[in-house]
Design a protein around this motif. Structure first.
Motif, short mmCIF file in Angstrom:
data_model
loop_
_atom_site.label_atom_id
_atom_site.label_comp_id
_atom_site.label_asym_id
_atom_site.label_seq_id
_atom_site.Cartn_x
_atom_site.Cartn_y
_atom_site.Cartn_z
N THR A 171 -7.32 10.74 11.16
CA THR A 171 -6.61 9.72 10.40
C THR A 171 -6.68 8.79 12.07
O THR A 171 -6.18 7.47 11.68
CB THR A 171 -5.31 9.84 10.50
OG1 THR A 171 -4.73 11.36 11.31
CG2 THR A 171 -5.32 10.59 8.06
N GLY A 172 -7.17 9.65 12.90
CA GLY A 172 -7.02 9.11 13.77
C GLY A 172 -5.28 8.26 14.58
O GLY A 172 -4.54 7.34 15.66
N GLN A 173 -4.25 9.09 14.22
CA GLN A 173 -3.05 8.72 14.70
C GLN A 173 -1.80 9.94 13.62
O GLN A 173 -2.55 10.43 12.84
CB GLN A 173 -2.21 7.16 14.05
CG GLN A 173 -2.51 7.20 12.26
CD GLN A 173 -2.32 5.86 12.04
OE1 GLN A 173 -1.33 5.03 12.66
NE2 GLN A 173 -3.03 5.00 11.45
N GLU A 174 -0.47 9.50 13.75
CA GLU A 174 0.09 10.80 13.88
C GLU A 174 0.48 10.23 12.44
O GLU A 174 0.82 9.06 11.33
CB GLU A 174 1.00 10.08 13.68
CG GLU A 174 2.51 11.73 13.56
CD GLU A 174 2.12 12.92 14.28
OE1 GLU A 174 2.18 14.20 13.79
OE2 GLU A 174 1.22 13.14 15.19
N ALA A 175 -0.22 11.27 10.90
CA ALA A 175 0.15 11.24 10.01
C ALA A 175 0.78 11.95 9.37
O ALA A 175 1.12 13.43 9.35
CB ALA A 175 -0.87 10.47 9.40
N GLY A 183 -5.41 2.41 11.51
CA GLY A 183 -4.98 2.24 12.76
C GLY A 183 -5.62 1.24 13.74
O GLY A 183 -5.26 0.87 14.69
N ASP A 184 -6.34 -0.05 13.51
CA ASP A 184 -7.16 -0.81 13.65
C ASP A 184 -6.48 -2.18 13.87
O ASP A 184 -6.21 -2.74 14.43
CB ASP A 184 -8.43 -0.91 14.13
CG ASP A 184 -9.56 0.87 14.10
OD1 ASP A 184 -9.01 0.80 14.87
OD2 ASP A 184 -10.35 1.08 13.58
N GLU A 185 -5.70 -2.17 12.46
CA GLU A 185 -5.63 -3.73 11.94
C GLU A 185 -4.09 -3.36 10.62
O GLU A 185 -4.86 -1.83 10.31
CB GLU A 185 -6.56 -4.99 12.77
CG GLU A 185 -7.40 -4.81 10.54
CD GLU A 185 -8.28 -5.54 10.16
OE1 GLU A 185 -8.08 -6.25 10.08
OE2 GLU A 185 -9.53 -4.90 10.23
N PRO A 186 -3.65 -3.84 10.86
CA PRO A 186 -2.79 -4.04 9.96
C PRO A 186 -3.28 -4.19 8.31
O PRO A 186 -4.53 -5.51 8.46
CB PRO A 186 -1.84 -6.49 9.44
CG PRO A 186 -1.85 -5.84 11.40
CD PRO A 186 -3.33 -5.26 11.57
N SER A 242 1.28 -1.39 9.22
CA SER A 242 0.87 -1.37 7.23
C SER A 242 0.68 0.08 6.75
O SER A 242 -0.09 0.88 8.18
CB SER A 242 -0.14 -1.91 6.57
OG SER A 242 -0.30 -3.76 7.08
N THR A 243 1.99 0.08 6.19
CA THR A 243 1.93 2.19 5.38
C THR A 243 1.84 1.92 4.33
O THR A 243 2.68 1.46 3.58
CB THR A 243 3.16 2.35 6.74
OG1 THR A 243 2.73 2.12 7.78
CG2 THR A 243 3.07 4.09 5.99
#
Length: 461
Positions: A129-133, A153-156, A181-182
């Motif tokens: 994911t490149g981030q916390e998920a 992870g790069d743009e909304p 955005s999530t």
């Protein structure tokens, strides 16, 4: 010419070594034949590899066996070198996704790795994911198990991964001034996503407004459902029924249609929360709340009217004890409620004040998770899925829950397909480099062998 000169010339001629014209011609012919054979063998190998690779490069339809989708009774950690969701052969559809701080579920810079289990077998895949998920909170499995929604992870915006084709579709946010955005849930038919955007209220970004939107999975217009203060954890829990959505913000539950029109809302009682993505009853007539007894920590489920919040038909389901939180995943055919039960991590830090209006636990505060079946008439919950330590978040495909099948799982061990792929490629590269570097020595060695063979054939027996 004198006799002496003639004899001298004959003697000199006899002493001159004979050039092995015939032997040289045979050697050249053999070398040419070996080269042709090597080229033919290489062509055969390439054709064989193409025969294996070309079918894998084609995007096939879903495996008919996926109709036998079932919930595995236990999870394992993905083996080292597990294939990614975009690798071939494709997974097709998944029954379960999971995440957590377990060693094989952390990537570079401590970013989360989400594990996936095939719908009908123990085929494991991973998604970086490149981030916390967290599975079921920020990463969601579609109702049919074929698509996976994750934050970009790069743009909304959000990414939707098709597990059958391996393609990823980016849904760029259309919310003005959004910074993140999530995805927070799917519609009941899996054709749309519910997405939460964070919009700074002031230039310094000290406070935010959360905007909840419904977005077609294949791209299209973003329809705003509602907006509210981030401190209220707007849209922290979302449940879908055909044509309707229920979502919680602060101590309020709202019901809206898929066009964004609010149909009703009601206040939650103390120590109660919208139970989870499976909060709607199977017939869509009532909503389910999860209630915690503050003195005992016991969790129970109860149904309420979605228009007024008044208690409806009582649920005679066994309570859940010893857990810091539960999330309702859905309803099995026998009427059992499947819930994800979370065990609190004793070393977890205190939650921020703005999160304390939400359910008592998030993935960062949980040490382990399991799936329980709450069946009417039973005195205690029944465990239907267990997970390794430090797997603290899970999501199950709605179709798998509705089918009601549980299978004996055999999680894979050893190493995965990517390990063998990279090992094979590395072996070929090293072998090729060695052969190329020693080509001169090999040529001289072959020439020496031919020369010795020629000399031995010319010596008298």
């Amino acid at each position: 010419m004198t006799v002496r000169l003639r004899d001298a010339l004959r003697s000199t001629a006899e002493d001159v070594p004979t050039y092995p014209v015939y032997e040289r011609a045979l050697a050249i012919a053999r070398r040419s034949r070996r080269r042709r054979l090597a080229a033919a063998a290489g062509a055969v190998v390439l054709l064989a590899l193409a025969g294996v690779t070309v079918p894998l490069t084609r995007t096939s339809a879903l495996d008919p066996a996926a109709a036998d989708a079932a919930l595995p009774d236990r999870l394992g950690l993905p083996p080292i070198g597990t294939l990614h969701v975009t690798d071939r052969p494709r997974l097709g559809s998944a029954s379960v996704i999971f995440s957590g701080p377990a060693p094989r579920l952390r990537g570079w810079n401590d970013a989360s790795i989400v594990g996936l289990v095939g719908a009908d077998s123990d085929r494991y895949r991973i998604m970086r994911t490149g981030q916390e998920a967290a599975a079921g909170e920020t990463v969601h499995l579609s109702p049919d198990g074929q698509h996976l929604a994750r934050p970009d992870g790069d743009e909304p915006g959000v990414d939707v991964v098709d597990l059958a084709s391996g393609r990823t579709r980016h849904l760029k946010s259309s919310v003005t001034n959004t910074v993140a955005s999530t995805p927070v849930g799917w519609s009941a038919d899996g054709a749309s996503l519910v997405v939460r955007d964070e919009v700074p209220v002031a230039f310094d970004g000290a406070t935010y407004t959360s905007v909840l939107s419904i977005v077609p999975r294949d791209g299209g217009r973003w329809t705003t459902l509602a907006s509210g203060a981030q401190e209220a954890r707007f849209g922290s829990t979302v449940a879908a029924a055909p044509g309707r959505l229920a979502y919680q913000y602060g101590r309020t539950v709202a019901v809206a249609d898929v066009q964004g029109r609010e149909l009703s809302s009601f206040l939650l009682p103390d120590e109660s929360w919208l139970a989870g993505k499976g909060a709607w009853s199977p017939d869509g007539a009532t909503l389910t709340l999860a209630t915690r007894q503050p003195t005992t920590g016991e969790w129970t489920l109860r149904r309420v009217d979605p228009r007024t919040g008044r208690d409806g038909e009582p649920l005679r389901l066994p309570p859940v004890t010893g857990m810091v939180s539960i999330r309702l995943l859905g309803w099995a055919p026998d009427g059992s409620a499947l819930v994800a039960a979370y065990q609190q991590d004793p070393d977890a830090p205190e939650r921020p004040l703005e999160e304390q209006t939400g359910p008592p636990a998030t993935a960062e505060q949980v040490s382990s998770v399991r799936v329980l079946a709450l069946t009417a008439g039973d005195t205690a919950p029944r465990t239907v899925l267990t997970a390794p330590a430090q797997v603290n978040a899970v999501d199950v495909a709605d179709q798998v829950i509705r089918d009601g099948r549980v299978r004996d799982a055999q999680p894979p061990g050893g190493v995965g397909g990517r390990f063998w792929l990279w090992t094979g490629l590395l072996t070929m590269l090293v072998g090729g480099a060695v052969l190329y570097g020693t080509r001169g020595q090999t040529r001289r060695w072959l020439d020496d062998r031919r020369t010795r063979r020629t000399v031995s054939t010319r010596q008298p027996s």
